[in-house]
Motif scaffolding. Structure first.
Motif, PDB file in Angstrom:
ATOM      1  N   GLY A   1       0.663  -1.293   0.029  1.00 21.37           N
ATOM      2  CA  GLY A   1      -0.100   0.179  -0.051  1.00 21.37           C
ATOM      3  C   GLY A   1       0.926   0.985  -0.199  1.00 21.37           C
ATOM      4  N   ALA A   2       1.808   0.904  -0.147  1.00 17.56           N
ATOM      5  CA  ALA A   2       3.105   2.291   0.007  1.00 17.56           C
ATOM      6  C   ALA A   2       3.972   2.415  -1.133  1.00 17.56           C
ATOM      7  CB  ALA A   2       3.854   2.607   1.400  1.00 17.56           C
ATOM      8  N   ASN A   3       4.105   3.626  -1.838  1.00 19.98           N
ATOM      9  CA  ASN A   3       4.985   4.148  -2.376  1.00 19.98           C
ATOM     10  C   ASN A   3       6.292   3.084  -2.274  1.00 19.98           C
ATOM     11  OD1 ASN A   3       3.703   6.981  -2.954  1.00 19.98           O
ATOM     12  ND2 ASN A   3       3.948   6.192  -4.985  1.00 19.98           N
ATOM     13  N   LEU A   4       7.313   2.305  -3.308  1.00 22.49           N
ATOM     14  CA  LEU A   4       8.702   1.679  -3.275  1.00 22.49           C
ATOM     15  C   LEU A   4       9.979   2.525  -4.345  1.00 22.49           C
ATOM     16  CD1 LEU A   4       9.756  -0.768  -1.943  1.00 22.49           C
ATOM     17  CD2 LEU A   4       9.279  -2.273  -4.194  1.00 22.49           C
ATOM     18  N   ALA A   5       8.996   2.439  -5.055  1.00 20.10           N
ATOM     19  CA  ALA A   5       9.852   3.501  -6.234  1.00 20.10           C
ATOM     20  C   ALA A   5       8.793   3.994  -7.440  1.00 20.10           C
ATOM     21  CB  ALA A   5      11.092   2.401  -6.658  1.00 20.10           C
ATOM     22  N   ASN A   6       9.694   4.550  -8.802  1.00 25.13           N
ATOM     23  CA  ASN A   6       9.602   5.153  -9.528  1.00 25.13           C
ATOM     24  C   ASN A   6      10.846   5.414 -10.610  1.00 25.13           C
ATOM     25  OD1 ASN A   6       9.125   8.669 -10.293  1.00 25.13           O
ATOM     26  ND2 ASN A   6       8.769   8.360  -8.107  1.00 25.13           N
ATOM     27  N   GLY A   7      10.130   5.621 -11.683  1.00 24.24           N
ATOM     28  CA  GLY A   7      11.613   5.716 -13.024  1.00 24.24           C
ATOM     29  C   GLY A   7      11.245   4.967 -14.481  1.00 24.24           C
ATOM     30  N   THR A   8      11.819   5.507 -14.895  1.00 20.96           N
ATOM     31  CA  THR A   8      11.920   4.763 -16.585  1.00 20.96           C
ATOM     32  C   THR A   8      11.545   3.669 -15.940  1.00 20.96           C
ATOM     33  OG1 THR A   8      14.467   4.523 -16.895  1.00 20.96           O
ATOM     34  CG2 THR A   8      13.141   7.203 -17.659  1.00 20.96           C
ATOM     35  N   PRO A   9      11.591   2.760 -17.414  1.00 18.24           N
ATOM     36  CA  PRO A   9      11.266   1.340 -17.762  1.00 18.24           C
ATOM     37  C   PRO A   9      12.747   1.144 -16.723  1.00 18.24           C
ATOM     38  CG  PRO A   9       9.623   2.218 -18.939  1.00 18.24           C
ATOM     39  CD  PRO A   9      10.596   3.042 -18.455  1.00 18.24           C
ATOM     40  N   ALA A  10      14.084   0.888 -17.681  1.00 12.09           N
ATOM     41  CA  ALA A  10      14.593   1.002 -17.049  1.00 12.09           C
ATOM     42  C   ALA A  10      16.075   1.014 -15.773  1.00 12.09           C
ATOM     43  CB  ALA A  10      16.047   1.931 -18.150  1.00 12.09           C
ATOM     44  N   GLU A  11      15.178   1.992 -15.163  1.00 12.10           N
ATOM     45  CA  GLU A  11      15.597   2.675 -14.009  1.00 12.10           C
ATOM     46  C   GLU A  11      15.306   1.724 -13.022  1.00 12.10           C
ATOM     47  OE1 GLU A  11      16.234   7.467 -14.380  1.00 12.10           O
ATOM     48  OE2 GLU A  11      14.145   6.348 -14.009  1.00 12.10           O
TER      49      GLU A  11
END
Length: 256
Positions: free
Chosen positions: A228-238
């Motif tokens: 239920g919480a943010n873990l990560a975000n970024g481009t597909p490569a990231e």
């Protein structure tokens, strides 16, 4: 690019269960954004909050920087936000064309002219039917316009639901597992359709999907949530290279 839809610190509790724990994300106009995470991570709950089918306990939601916390689903649709559902939600006994036209209800003109069957109402109805048929052609549904959707293969039903969302002329579509249950051929076809809708019509998309090939090949940006919480975000490569994501969710699928 300007933010079209965003949420800040969205929290949802079901009794003692914390379904969404201060989730934040942002969808830039013109982009395809993925939302991934394990089963039970809160993805569909967040979708329901963003489209106002579900209330949240804390946090805020904005559409074009307008606070929409207290809006209702019909208002969200009028802003240009459409969605599909994890479980197909069509009128099974109605034809493909009728199901697509349901999505165009926000485009219906003056209710009084429709009530009295004035010429303007008939012209508007004809225009909506033409629009629906154009969408059907783009999604390769022209040969099924008169067919009750209950008689269509599963992959076709997925396309009908997407066509219904497109019929409202949205600025953004929230896709809840668009290729779930589809075979490889149906998945490839839907992937191409999603990309075409985005590239040719400029429609922004936020997509929940478990098919990592679909997510990695289609999305411009990806948010990962877990518990239920943010873990990560970024481009597909990231995201592919993120050790936390690999450990929590992707695992061997990334290598494959």
């Amino acid at each position: 690019m300007a933010s079209l839809l965003r949420c800040e610190g969205v929290t949802v509790r079901f009794g003692g269960v914390l379904a969404c724990d201060a989730i934040s994300l942002e969808v830039e106009q013109g982009k395809i954004v993925g939302l991934i995470g394990p089963n039970g991570a809160g993805k569909t709950t967040l979708f329901n909050v963003l489209t106002r089918f579900e209330q949240h306990d804390a946090g805020h939601i904005y559409y074009r920087d307008r606070l929409i916390d207290h809006c209702h689903p019909h208002q969200i649709i009028s802003f240009g936000v459409a969605r599909t559902f994890q479980n197909i939600n069509l009128f099974a006994n109605q034809s493909t064309l009728d199901n697509i036209l349901v999505g165009a209800h926000r485009l219906i003109g003056n209710p009084f002219s429709n009530l009295y069957s004035l010429p303007s109402a008939r012209r508007n109805e004809a225009a909506l039917v033409r629009h629906a048929m154009e969408i059907a052609a783009m999604l390769h549904l022209s040969d099924a316009l008169d067919t009750p959707v209950r008689n269509l293969p599963y992959g076709y039903q997925k396309r009908v639901e997407l066509a219904r969302a497109l019929a409202s002329r949205p600025e953004i579509i929230l896709l809840d597992e668009p290729v779930a249950g589809c075979n490889d051929e149906e998945t490839a076809e839907l992937r191409g359709i999603v990309q075409r809708i985005n590239r040719e019509f400029g429609i922004t998309m936020l997509m929940v999907e478990h098919d990592m090939s679909m997510v990695m090949n289609v999305c411009d940006h990806i948010y990962v949530i877990t518990f239920g919480a943010n873990l990560a975000n970024g481009t597909p490569a990231e995201i592919r290279a993120n050790a936390q994501v690999i450990s929590a969710y992707l695992g061997e699928q990334v290598e494959e």
